[in-house]
Design an enzyme around this catalytic site. Structure first.
Site, PDB file in Angstrom:
ATOM      1  N   GLU A 187       2.524 -10.213   0.280  1.00  0.00           N
ATOM      2  CA  GLU A 187       2.842  -8.558   0.123  1.00  0.00           C
ATOM      3  C   GLU A 187       4.135  -8.452   0.498  1.00  0.00           C
ATOM      4  O   GLU A 187       5.037  -9.338   0.695  1.00  0.00           O
ATOM      5  CB  GLU A 187       1.814  -7.849   1.309  1.00  0.00           C
TER       6      GLU A 187
ATOM      7  N   ASP B 211       1.363 -17.710  -4.532  1.00  0.00           N
ATOM      8  CA  ASP B 211       1.575 -16.553  -5.148  1.00  0.00           C
ATOM      9  C   ASP B 211       0.569 -15.858  -6.071  1.00  0.00           C
ATOM     10  O   ASP B 211       0.085 -16.010  -7.225  1.00  0.00           O
ATOM     11  CB  ASP B 211       2.675 -17.008  -6.448  1.00  0.00           C
TER      12      ASP B 211
ATOM     13  N   HIS C 241       1.176  -8.743  -3.676  1.00  0.00           N
ATOM     14  CA  HIS C 241       0.281  -8.033  -3.293  1.00  0.00           C
ATOM     15  C   HIS C 241       0.905  -6.391  -3.157  1.00  0.00           C
ATOM     16  O   HIS C 241       1.597  -6.190  -2.192  1.00  0.00           O
ATOM     17  CB  HIS C 241      -0.243  -8.540  -2.045  1.00  0.00           C
TER      18      HIS C 241
ATOM     19  N   ASP D 125       0.610  -1.192  -0.053  1.00  0.00           N
ATOM     20  CA  ASP D 125      -0.026   0.168  -0.054  1.00  0.00           C
ATOM     21  C   ASP D 125       1.083   1.255  -0.036  1.00  0.00           C
ATOM     22  O   ASP D 125       1.979   1.133  -0.111  1.00  0.00           O
ATOM     23  CB  ASP D 125      -0.955   0.046   1.125  1.00  0.00           C
TER      24      ASP D 125
END
Length: 540
Positions: free
Chosen positions: A522, A513, A468, A154
């Site tokens: 992530e 994955d 991610h 993020d």
């Protein structure tokens, strides 16, 4: 998601240093193996594996075959019956490119600037998160928030995890400067200051902005109120940014990393070093003025990563150690000794337990400055911890220091943090076993693991392809951003994707994955940073 068939023979998909121990791990099959030259197709070594032994974490029986005697540079693979391994090299300096990639990833994590094609290749994108941020508990105050590294998959930015990442990189440079001679390159490359210091400075300049000018304390984090969708590129994330309230753990981390930076940067830029030290001292004063502080909790309307931590003794301990090491001021020494007498983990290196950095700072300084009894006690404790890890390595089929219970969210950080500790133990004791075991942790990360996967994007024969990670999902590039360390197997199955696909798997196989698997796949800056430290030890 369809995944390639796992090979029973696993190797480090990058390779092995010429004179190091070299082995292949076989799952479920033992016997005579051969090492084959990739170009000529001819066998160059033949050996016998050991007997199959049950491995609890892998959920199967495994054995190893040693080919350490092969010390001829080249490209090879291993065969056993009808099974073959991934290709790998044997070379004098096999990890140089991997090391460069792991470090270059920090440039690709940058926030607030254009990532140009010249330096980012196809993963270039426009500058992002350029607006001022609002101080959450005083909405009238707007502050410059640009710069630094995105934390993970993020776009949040967090003081404590950022400090851990910088600390790992600066420790790597202090102990292994030879690994950082080559330019990456990045825009600041000048042939004078090593690029690792340019890159860390980009984060440190942002950390200055996380220090509240009014108090000297450090804001806990800078994020939007909620995460953007997974396919949103950073420049398209236009939600309002907030400086979340000051916390003791963030302030302790800021004091520690700024004192450390002051020491490391002084030979290159005295003005910057002075600025770092002043920030460290102001943060330390805040800690003195606030001896009892509750742990950080997300406000009710904030859904981004909390990084909550009730225990701040370890961050204070690290801050005191770095300030004493950098300044020699006995006032900090007195505080450090008092903190060392308290009960908290003193050899951990995670964002929630920073005590190991305080211990390292004290043990790595000029011993004439320290208290002999305390130095000996901390060193004995560190070597005892290293021996505990060594015993786990010896019992583990893949030679690493994780028990079945250690395959948690971010297990690859645990792998690399423990390899860091083993290398510090080697540095302090000269015991070669610690160094050899740390190298086994690199082998695990790079493919010699139960899933036959390289956990670093862009490196190895079978690397992670679907992390991610919003830029890797949102751009139009088939390959993910390279050099990123995936979180790794997580027996907790803490996301829906893992719950759907991994029920009943052995701990070391609890990984998929898939870009939806945020609890296993992530990436973060503080998973990359210990990997840089560990690999740097083995780069010439």
């Amino acid at each position: 998601m369809t995944q390639a068939k796992q090979r029973c023979l696993t190797v480090d998909q990058i390779g092995y240093p010429l004179n190091a121990k070299k082995s292949v791990i076989s799952a479920g099959k033992s016997g005579t193996f051969e090492v084959i030259h990739s170009v000529t197709g001819k066998p160059v070594f033949q050996g016998e594996t050991g007997p199959l032994q049950p491995d609890e974490a892998a959920g199967t029986a495994v054995c190893s075959g040693d080919f350490s005697a092969l010390a001829e540079p080249g490209s090879y693979y291993v065969s056993l019956g009808d099974e073959i391994s991934a290709p790998f090299v044997i070379a004098d300096n096999p990890y140089k490119e991997l090391h460069q990639g792991l470090l270059k990833a920090f440039y690709l994590f940058r926030c607030g600037c254009d990532l140009s094609e010249e330096y980012a290749g196809p993963w270039s994108h426009a500058a992002c998160h350029l607006a001022d941020g609002t101080v959450y508990d005083d909405s009238e105050v707007k502050l410059n928030s640009t710069g630094g590294w995105h934390d993970a998959g993020d776009y949040g930015q967090y003081t404590g995890p950022g400090a851990k990442a910088v600390a790992d990189l600066l420790l790597a440079f202090e102990l292994n400067p030879q690994a950082f001679r080559s330019p990456l390159p990045i825009p600041e490359t000048d042939g004078i200051t090593p690029d690792v210091l340019h890159e860390c400075r980009y984060e440190l300049e942002w950390l200055f902005k996380m220090q509240d000018d009014r108090t000297g304390g450090a804001f806990h984090k800078l994020t939007t109120k909620q995460f953007p969708a997974l396919n949103v590129m950073p420049e398209d994330d236009l939600a309002d940014l907030y400086f979340l309230p000051v916390s003791a753990t963030a302030t302790g981390c800021l004091a520690g990393v700024m004192a450390m930076a002051s020491r490391v940067y002084r030979p290159f830029d005295e003005v910057f070093a002075d600025r770092c030290l002043e920030a460290a001292k102001r943060a330390w004063q805040w800690l003195l003025d606030h001896p009892e502080v509750p742990g950080f909790k997300n406000p009710q309307d904030i859904g981004t990563g909390e990084y909550g931590d009730e225990q701040d003794l370890d961050e204070r301990y690290w801050a005191a150690a770095e300030l004493f090491r950098t300044t020699g001021d006995e006032t900090y020494h007195t505080h450090f000794k008092a903190l060392a007498a308290q009960q908290f983990p003193k050899y951990e290196l995670g964002w929630a337990d920073m005590g190991g950095y305080g211990t390292f700072a004290y043990l790595l300084q000029d011993s004439a400055k320290g208290d002999n009894a305390l130095l000996n006690w901390l060193k004995d404790g560190l070597l005892e911890e290293a021996d505990k890890l060594a015993a786990i390595c010896t019992a583990d089929g893949y030679g690493i220091s994780l028990t079945s219970a250690d395959y948690i969210w971010g297990s690859n950080m645990v792998v690399m943090n423990r390899a860091m500790l083993l290398l510090i133990a080697y540095h302090l004791s000269g015991n070669d076993k610690y160094e050899a075991m740390a190298l086994d942790h690199i082998h695990y990360l790079m493919g010699r693991n139960p899933l036959d996967i390289s956990y670093v994007t862009g490196y190895g024969d079978r690397p992670v392809m679907h992390p991610h990670h919003r830029p890797s999902v949102g751009d139009s590039v088939a390959d993910p951003v390279p050099g990123l360390v995936a979180g790794g197997p997580n027996r907790g199955l803490n996301d829906d994707c893992m719950m759907e696909h991994l029920q009943g798997k052995a701990p070391a196989e609890c990984f998929i994955d898939d870009e939806l698997s945020y609890a296993g796949n992530e990436v973060t800056i503080y998973w990359n940073s210990p990997a840089v430290f560990v690999v740097s030890h083995f780069v010439k």
